[in-house]
Write a protein that holds these residues in place. Structure first.
Motif, PDB file in Angstrom:
ATOM      1  N   CYS A 124      -5.546  -0.586   1.144  1.00  0.00           N
ATOM      2  CA  CYS A 124      -5.027   0.788   1.077  1.00  0.00           C
ATOM      3  C   CYS A 124      -6.001   1.684   0.299  1.00  0.00           C
ATOM      4  O   CYS A 124      -6.525   1.286  -0.747  1.00  0.00           O
ATOM      5  CB  CYS A 124      -3.663   0.758   0.370  1.00  0.00           C
ATOM      6  SG  CYS A 124      -3.027   2.390  -0.060  1.00  0.00           S
ATOM      7  N   ASP A 125      -6.219   2.902   0.812  1.00  0.00           N
ATOM      8  CA  ASP A 125      -7.101   3.857   0.126  1.00  0.00           C
ATOM      9  C   ASP A 125      -6.665   4.098  -1.321  1.00  0.00           C
ATOM     10  O   ASP A 125      -7.470   4.471  -2.168  1.00  0.00           O
ATOM     11  CB  ASP A 125      -7.081   5.217   0.854  1.00  0.00           C
ATOM     12  CG  ASP A 125      -7.888   5.182   2.135  1.00  0.00           C
ATOM     13  OD1 ASP A 125      -8.681   4.239   2.321  1.00  0.00           O
ATOM     14  OD2 ASP A 125      -7.715   6.112   2.961  1.00  0.00           O
ATOM     15  N   HIS A 126      -5.379   3.938  -1.585  1.00  0.00           N
ATOM     16  CA  HIS A 126      -4.836   4.259  -2.920  1.00  0.00           C
ATOM     17  C   HIS A 126      -4.694   3.025  -3.817  1.00  0.00           C
ATOM     18  O   HIS A 126      -4.006   3.075  -4.841  1.00  0.00           O
ATOM     19  CB  HIS A 126      -3.493   4.988  -2.762  1.00  0.00           C
ATOM     20  CG  HIS A 126      -3.659   6.274  -2.035  1.00  0.00           C
ATOM     21  ND1 HIS A 126      -4.046   7.431  -2.656  1.00  0.00           N
ATOM     22  CD2 HIS A 126      -3.573   6.546  -0.712  1.00  0.00           C
ATOM     23  CE1 HIS A 126      -4.169   8.384  -1.752  1.00  0.00           C
ATOM     24  NE2 HIS A 126      -3.894   7.884  -0.563  1.00  0.00           N
ATOM     25  N   GLY A 153       0.822  -1.202   0.000  1.00  0.00           N
ATOM     26  CA  GLY A 153       0.000   0.000   0.000  1.00  0.00           C
ATOM     27  C   GLY A 153       0.857   1.253   0.000  1.00  0.00           C
ATOM     28  O   GLY A 153       2.084   1.188  -0.171  1.00  0.00           O
ATOM     29  N   CYS A 154       0.184   2.410   0.207  1.00  0.00           N
ATOM     30  CA  CYS A 154       0.924   3.679   0.225  1.00  0.00           C
ATOM     31  C   CYS A 154       1.734   3.811   1.510  1.00  0.00           C
ATOM     32  O   CYS A 154       2.700   4.570   1.566  1.00  0.00           O
ATOM     33  CB  CYS A 154      -0.046   4.861   0.079  1.00  0.00           C
ATOM     34  SG  CYS A 154      -1.056   5.150   1.548  1.00  0.00           S
ATOM     35  N   GLY A 155       1.320   3.080   2.552  1.00  0.00           N
ATOM     36  CA  GLY A 155       2.043   3.123   3.816  1.00  0.00           C
ATOM     37  C   GLY A 155       1.606   4.240   4.742  1.00  0.00           C
ATOM     38  O   GLY A 155       2.016   4.276   5.906  1.00  0.00           O
ATOM     39  N   HIS A 156       0.759   5.170   4.247  1.00  0.00           N
ATOM     40  CA  HIS A 156       0.423   6.357   5.046  1.00  0.00           C
ATOM     41  C   HIS A 156      -1.051   6.483   5.402  1.00  0.00           C
ATOM     42  O   HIS A 156      -1.398   7.102   6.395  1.00  0.00           O
ATOM     43  CB  HIS A 156       0.832   7.627   4.281  1.00  0.00           C
ATOM     44  CG  HIS A 156       2.267   7.620   3.904  1.00  0.00           C
ATOM     45  ND1 HIS A 156       3.271   7.763   4.828  1.00  0.00           N
ATOM     46  CD2 HIS A 156       2.883   7.439   2.704  1.00  0.00           C
ATOM     47  CE1 HIS A 156       4.438   7.677   4.214  1.00  0.00           C
ATOM     48  NE2 HIS A 156       4.242   7.480   2.930  1.00  0.00           N
ATOM     49  N   CYS A 157      -1.945   5.948   4.570  1.00  0.00           N
ATOM     50  CA  CYS A 157      -3.392   6.149   4.804  1.00  0.00           C
ATOM     51  C   CYS A 157      -3.826   5.360   6.045  1.00  0.00           C
ATOM     52  O   CYS A 157      -3.049   4.584   6.608  1.00  0.00           O
ATOM     53  CB  CYS A 157      -4.182   5.718   3.567  1.00  0.00           C
ATOM     54  SG  CYS A 157      -4.225   3.936   3.325  1.00  0.00           S
ATOM     55  N   CYS A 203      -3.533   1.531   5.834  1.00  0.00           N
ATOM     56  CA  CYS A 203      -2.109   1.153   5.890  1.00  0.00           C
ATOM     57  C   CYS A 203      -1.557   1.318   7.309  1.00  0.00           C
ATOM     58  O   CYS A 203      -0.809   0.470   7.803  1.00  0.00           O
ATOM     59  CB  CYS A 203      -1.283   1.977   4.914  1.00  0.00           C
ATOM     60  SG  CYS A 203      -1.463   1.444   3.196  1.00  0.00           S
TER      61      CYS A 203
HETATM   62 ZN    ZN Z   1      -2.449   3.264   2.021  1.00  0.00          ZN
END
Ligand code: ZN
Ligand code: NAD
Ligand code: ZN
Length: 341
Positions: free
Chosen positions: A103-105, A88-92, A95
């Motif tokens: 992941c949102d992305h 994933g993006c690691g931040h949302c 994640c």
């Molecule tokens: Zn994410």
């Protein structure tokens, strides 16, 4: 270095001329111990599940840390690790909660290494962040590689229905392949429900019995649903885990699922389902879970370390990749094939 590359248009080749990557920042270079061969690779190669890019296949990966980028903390050369697959993006928020599989992305990103980005069917693999590694302690990376998907995916699918999997209920597993053979062991270990397994050959049904299925039914039998309802009685199955996802298996699942049950479609077999009011028992949830979370992968490693689950493995070399994909197409791999560089 050597790698099994996908070039699009159904073309897979083993190449020998890739440069060994060097990690920067939070990246980690792994020496691959094993890369599992998942049926999803066939959906990629044969059906174009991932298109328009060239990359190294292999999304079930384990190995040893070879080299770390300058920002990596907590890992050193030789550490045995699994690679968490859905990047994933690691931040949302999902994640941050370790649910990188949701992941949102998701719609903007490649699925991960081996599914659009370079994976682990190679001598070495560059992992984009140390966040995506999970230590396996004294487990052998060759044997442990399929834990990242063949075990994590069924584990996560089962966990979301765990509150329904009581000892007086029935659970049906459709498809006793790479994922299904681990699902049976997880169910045997973490819930008390009676397990019914379906597959299409006598050998697979026998295998299912060895792994904890109390009953087996050949899903190609015309009266498969009737056979299952004879076992469960009027209540039918509380949970159906479909590791095929074809129209025929979804139809079977919809006939045997009971009131307030979970019909969980994990397989990506291209099936269709026409919802019709009054046909499905009330309260049924149909879900299509995807992979699992990073912390669930840690829980799966816990099951493996305690020897409560094991993956039935067939080992092959990278050079045998095409032969292995053919065997998988023909249903000739028992358990999971693992490519060992
Ligand atoms: Zn994410
Ligand atoms: P596999 O080839 O190892 O096993 C498939 C099994 O299903 C085999 O034992 C085969 O005999 C059996 N089967 C085929 N048709 C059947 C039918 N009509 N009824 C009953 N059994 C039948 O495959 P795998 O690697 O275990 O993957 C299973 C599916 O799950 C694939 O579609 C794969 O793409 C998908 N998958 C989904 C996720 C996810 O996150 N949703 C993750 C991994 C794999
Ligand atoms: Zn997979």
């Amino acid at each position: 270095m050597k790698a099994v590359r996908f070039f699009g248009n159904k073309e897979v080749r083993v190449v020998n001329d890739l440069e060994k990557p060097s990690p920067k920042g939070d990246e980690v270079l792994l020496k691959i111990g094993g890369a599992g061969v998942c049926h999803s690779d066939l959906h990629v190669i044969d059906e174009g599940l991932v298109s328009g890019v060239t990359f190294t296949l292999g999304h079930e990966n384990a190995g040893w840390v070879e080299e770390v980028g300058e920002d990596v903390k907590g890992y050193k050369k030789g550490d045995a690790v699994l690679v968490y697959g859905p990047w994933g993006c690691g931040h949302c928020k999902p994640c941050q909660n370790s649910n990188e599989n949701y992941c949102d992305h998701h719609s903007e990103l490649a699925f991960g290494g081996g599914l659009g980005l370079n994976g682990g069917m190679a001598d070495y693999m560059l992992v984009p962040s140390s966040r995506l590694l999970v230590p396996i302690h004294d487990l052998d990376p060759v044997i442990a590689a399929p834990l990242t998907d063949a075990a994590l995916t069924p584990y996560s699918a089962i966990k979301r229905s765990l509150h329904k999997l009581m000892p007086d209920e029935y659970v049906v597993v459709i498809g006793v392949g790479g994922l299904g053979h681990v699902a049976l062991q997880i169910l045997s270990e973490i819930c008390g429900s009676t397990i019914i397994a379906c597959d299409i050959t006598v050998e697979r049904l026998e295998f299912a019995k060895q792994l904890g299925a109390k009953y087996t039914v050949n899903s190609t039998d015309k009266d498969a649903a009737e056979q299952i309802k004879k076992i469960t009685g009027i209540k039918k199955a509380k949970v159906v885990l479909d590791f095929v996802g074809a129209s025929s298996t979804i139809a079977l699942g919809s006939k045997i699922i009971g009131l307030d049950g979970d019909l969980t479609i994990v397989g990506l077999g291209g099936g269709k389902y026409d919802y019709k009011v009054g046909e499905l028992p009330v309260g049924v949830s149909i879900t299509n879970p995807y992979w699992g979370s990073r912390t669930e992968l840690m829980e799966v490693i816990g099951l493996a370390l305690q020897k409560k689950i094991h993956i039935e493995i067939e080992k092959y070399s990278l050079d045998q990749a095409l032969e292995v994909y053919d065997k998988l197409r023909q249903g000739k791999i028992k358990g999971r094939a693992v490519l060992v560089p």
